[in-house]
Scaffold this motif. Structure first.
Motif, PDB file in Angstrom:
ATOM      1  N   LEU A  53       0.828  -1.209   0.000  1.00  0.00           N
ATOM      2  CA  LEU A  53       0.000   0.000   0.000  1.00  0.00           C
ATOM      3  C   LEU A  53       0.860   1.256   0.000  1.00  0.00           C
ATOM      4  N   LEU A  54       1.951   1.240   0.765  1.00  0.00           N
ATOM      5  CA  LEU A  54       2.844   2.397   0.797  1.00  0.00           C
ATOM      6  C   LEU A  54       3.539   2.598  -0.541  1.00  0.00           C
ATOM      7  N   LYS A  55       3.742   1.513  -1.280  1.00  0.00           N
ATOM      8  CA  LYS A  55       4.352   1.635  -2.608  1.00  0.00           C
ATOM      9  C   LYS A  55       3.355   2.162  -3.635  1.00  0.00           C
ATOM     10  N   GLN A  56       2.074   1.829  -3.491  1.00  0.00           N
ATOM     11  CA  GLN A  56       1.052   2.283  -4.439  1.00  0.00           C
ATOM     12  C   GLN A  56       0.690   3.753  -4.204  1.00  0.00           C
ATOM     13  N   HIS A  57       0.725   4.201  -2.983  1.00  0.00           N
ATOM     14  CA  HIS A  57       0.303   5.561  -2.613  1.00  0.00           C
ATOM     15  C   HIS A  57       1.000   6.651  -3.434  1.00  0.00           C
ATOM     16  N   PRO A  58       2.347   6.664  -3.557  1.00  0.00           N
ATOM     17  CA  PRO A  58       2.983   7.756  -4.315  1.00  0.00           C
ATOM     18  C   PRO A  58       2.618   7.780  -5.798  1.00  0.00           C
ATOM     19  N   SER A  59       2.314   6.622  -6.390  1.00  0.00           N
ATOM     20  CA  SER A  59       1.962   6.615  -7.807  1.00  0.00           C
ATOM     21  C   SER A  59       0.609   7.291  -8.049  1.00  0.00           C
ATOM     22  N   ILE A  60      -0.234   7.352  -7.036  1.00  0.00           N
ATOM     23  CA  ILE A  60      -1.551   7.979  -7.173  1.00  0.00           C
ATOM     24  C   ILE A  60      -1.511   9.435  -6.707  1.00  0.00           C
ATOM     25  N   VAL A  61      -0.883   9.669  -5.560  1.00  0.00           N
ATOM     26  CA  VAL A  61      -0.881  11.000  -4.945  1.00  0.00           C
ATOM     27  C   VAL A  61       0.278  11.866  -5.445  1.00  0.00           C
ATOM     28  N   GLY A  62       1.412  11.238  -5.765  1.00  0.00           N
ATOM     29  CA  GLY A  62       2.566  11.993  -6.232  1.00  0.00           C
ATOM     30  C   GLY A  62       3.682  12.109  -5.219  1.00  0.00           C
ATOM     31  N   GLN A  63       3.411  11.763  -3.975  1.00  0.00           N
ATOM     32  CA  GLN A  63       4.455  11.803  -2.947  1.00  0.00           C
ATOM     33  C   GLN A  63       4.151  10.765  -1.872  1.00  0.00           C
ATOM     34  N   ALA A  64       5.192  10.357  -1.171  1.00  0.00           N
ATOM     35  CA  ALA A  64       5.025   9.364  -0.107  1.00  0.00           C
ATOM     36  C   ALA A  64       4.353  10.018   1.103  1.00  0.00           C
ATOM     37  N   PRO A  65       3.584   9.255   1.871  1.00  0.00           N
ATOM     38  CA  PRO A  65       2.959   9.850   3.060  1.00  0.00           C
ATOM     39  C   PRO A  65       4.022  10.184   4.112  1.00  0.00           C
ATOM     40  N   PRO A  79       9.166   1.326   9.722  1.00  0.00           N
ATOM     41  CA  PRO A  79       8.835   2.394   8.780  1.00  0.00           C
ATOM     42  C   PRO A  79       9.665   2.296   7.502  1.00  0.00           C
ATOM     43  N   MET A  80       9.062   2.692   6.390  1.00  0.00           N
ATOM     44  CA  MET A  80       9.750   2.673   5.100  1.00  0.00           C
ATOM     45  C   MET A  80      10.207   4.084   4.760  1.00  0.00           C
ATOM     46  N   GLY A  81      11.477   4.237   4.430  1.00  0.00           N
ATOM     47  CA  GLY A  81      11.999   5.533   4.027  1.00  0.00           C
ATOM     48  C   GLY A  81      11.853   6.571   5.133  1.00  0.00           C
ATOM     49  N   HIS A  82      11.287   7.712   4.773  1.00  0.00           N
ATOM     50  CA  HIS A  82      11.111   8.806   5.731  1.00  0.00           C
ATOM     51  C   HIS A  82       9.701   8.850   6.301  1.00  0.00           C
ATOM     52  N   THR A  83       8.933   7.798   6.065  1.00  0.00           N
ATOM     53  CA  THR A  83       7.565   7.747   6.550  1.00  0.00           C
ATOM     54  C   THR A  83       7.545   7.321   8.016  1.00  0.00           C
ATOM     55  N   LYS A  84       6.886   8.104   8.842  1.00  0.00           N
ATOM     56  CA  LYS A  84       6.785   7.825  10.278  1.00  0.00           C
ATOM     57  C   LYS A  84       5.604   6.888  10.530  1.00  0.00           C
ATOM     58  N   ARG A  85       5.758   5.960  11.474  1.00  0.00           N
ATOM     59  CA  ARG A  85       4.688   5.019  11.807  1.00  0.00           C
ATOM     60  C   ARG A  85       4.153   5.352  13.201  1.00  0.00           C
ATOM     61  N   SER A  86       2.842   5.355  13.349  1.00  0.00           N
ATOM     62  CA  SER A  86       2.206   5.598  14.639  1.00  0.00           C
ATOM     63  C   SER A  86       1.284   4.441  14.975  1.00  0.00           C
ATOM     64  N   ILE A  87       1.439   3.917  16.196  1.00  0.00           N
ATOM     65  CA  ILE A  87       0.628   2.803  16.675  1.00  0.00           C
ATOM     66  C   ILE A  87       0.025   3.219  18.005  1.00  0.00           C
ATOM     67  N   PRO A  88      -1.263   2.929  18.241  1.00  0.00           N
ATOM     68  CA  PRO A  88      -1.862   3.323  19.522  1.00  0.00           C
ATOM     69  C   PRO A  88      -1.246   2.548  20.681  1.00  0.00           C
ATOM     70  N   GLY A  89      -1.181   3.188  21.793  1.00  0.00           N
ATOM     71  CA  GLY A  89      -0.646   2.581  23.005  1.00  0.00           C
ATOM     72  C   GLY A  89      -0.827   3.530  24.172  1.00  0.00           C
ATOM     73  N   LYS A  90      -0.289   3.133  25.307  1.00  0.00           N
ATOM     74  CA  LYS A  90      -0.391   4.011  26.475  1.00  0.00           C
ATOM     75  C   LYS A  90       0.494   5.237  26.280  1.00  0.00           C
ATOM     76  N   PRO A  91       0.032   6.398  26.722  1.00  0.00           N
ATOM     77  CA  PRO A  91       0.874   7.596  26.600  1.00  0.00           C
ATOM     78  C   PRO A  91       2.081   7.513  27.527  1.00  0.00           C
ATOM     79  N   ARG A  92       3.144   8.177  27.118  1.00  0.00           N
ATOM     80  CA  ARG A  92       4.359   8.215  27.949  1.00  0.00           C
ATOM     81  C   ARG A  92       4.135   9.135  29.135  1.00  0.00           C
ATOM     82  N   LYS A  93       4.890   8.918  30.184  1.00  0.00           N
ATOM     83  CA  LYS A  93       4.786   9.803  31.351  1.00  0.00           C
ATOM     84  C   LYS A  93       5.245  11.210  31.015  1.00  0.00           C
ATOM     85  N   SER A  94       6.173  11.313  30.066  1.00  0.00           N
ATOM     86  CA  SER A  94       6.720  12.622  29.714  1.00  0.00           C
ATOM     87  C   SER A  94       5.809  13.408  28.766  1.00  0.00           C
TER      88      SER A  94
END
Length: 126
Positions: A53-65, A79-94
């Motif tokens: 899906l990450l490989k198909q996205h730039p061909s349609i939108v023009g840039q990587a997410p 994560p692939m390349g410069h794309t940041k990955r976010s996964i739900p979890g408990k918040p950090r104390k900081s």
């Protein structure tokens, strides 16, 4: 049917559904425009559906997410390349209250994709 496969949900010996797994990628804005969609043979794990899906996205939108937000099923994929990955979890104390609120809002937005998938199934025979 050659284009469908049995997909077990829950117990391995019970076949609950026939079909293929479909992966979707959408924008994070209020419109949630679908930017990538692929059908996968069988029932692959969520980690195996992210990279195509990450490989198909730039061909349609023009840039990587810049960032992709996944549920915990995508936790093992790096994560692939410069794309940041976010996964739900408990918040950090900081984390400040503002950071906690931002994360909560982001993951609620990801959960908003579920009704969109339901509409695609019922109204457009996905």
């Amino acid at each position: 049917m050659p284009f469908t496969a049995g997909m077990a949900k829950g117990k391995a010996h019970q076949m609950d559904a026939l079909g293929n797994q479909v992966g979707l990628m959408a924008t994070g804005g209020p419109t949630m425009i679908i930017t990538a969609i692929l059908a996968f043979e069988g029932n692959p794990h969520d980690r195996q559906t992210i990279e195509p899906l990450l490989k198909q996205h730039p061909s349609i939108v023009g840039q990587a997410p810049k960032e992709w937000v996944v549920d915990r099923g995508g936790s093992g994929k790096r994560p692939m390349g410069h794309t940041k990955r976010s996964i739900p979890g408990k918040p950090r104390k900081s984390d400040t209250p503002y950071q906690k609120q931002k994360k909560r809002k982001k993951f609620r937005r990801r959960a908003a994709m579920e009704p969109r998938i339901g509409h695609l199934k019922t109204e457009h025979r996905l």
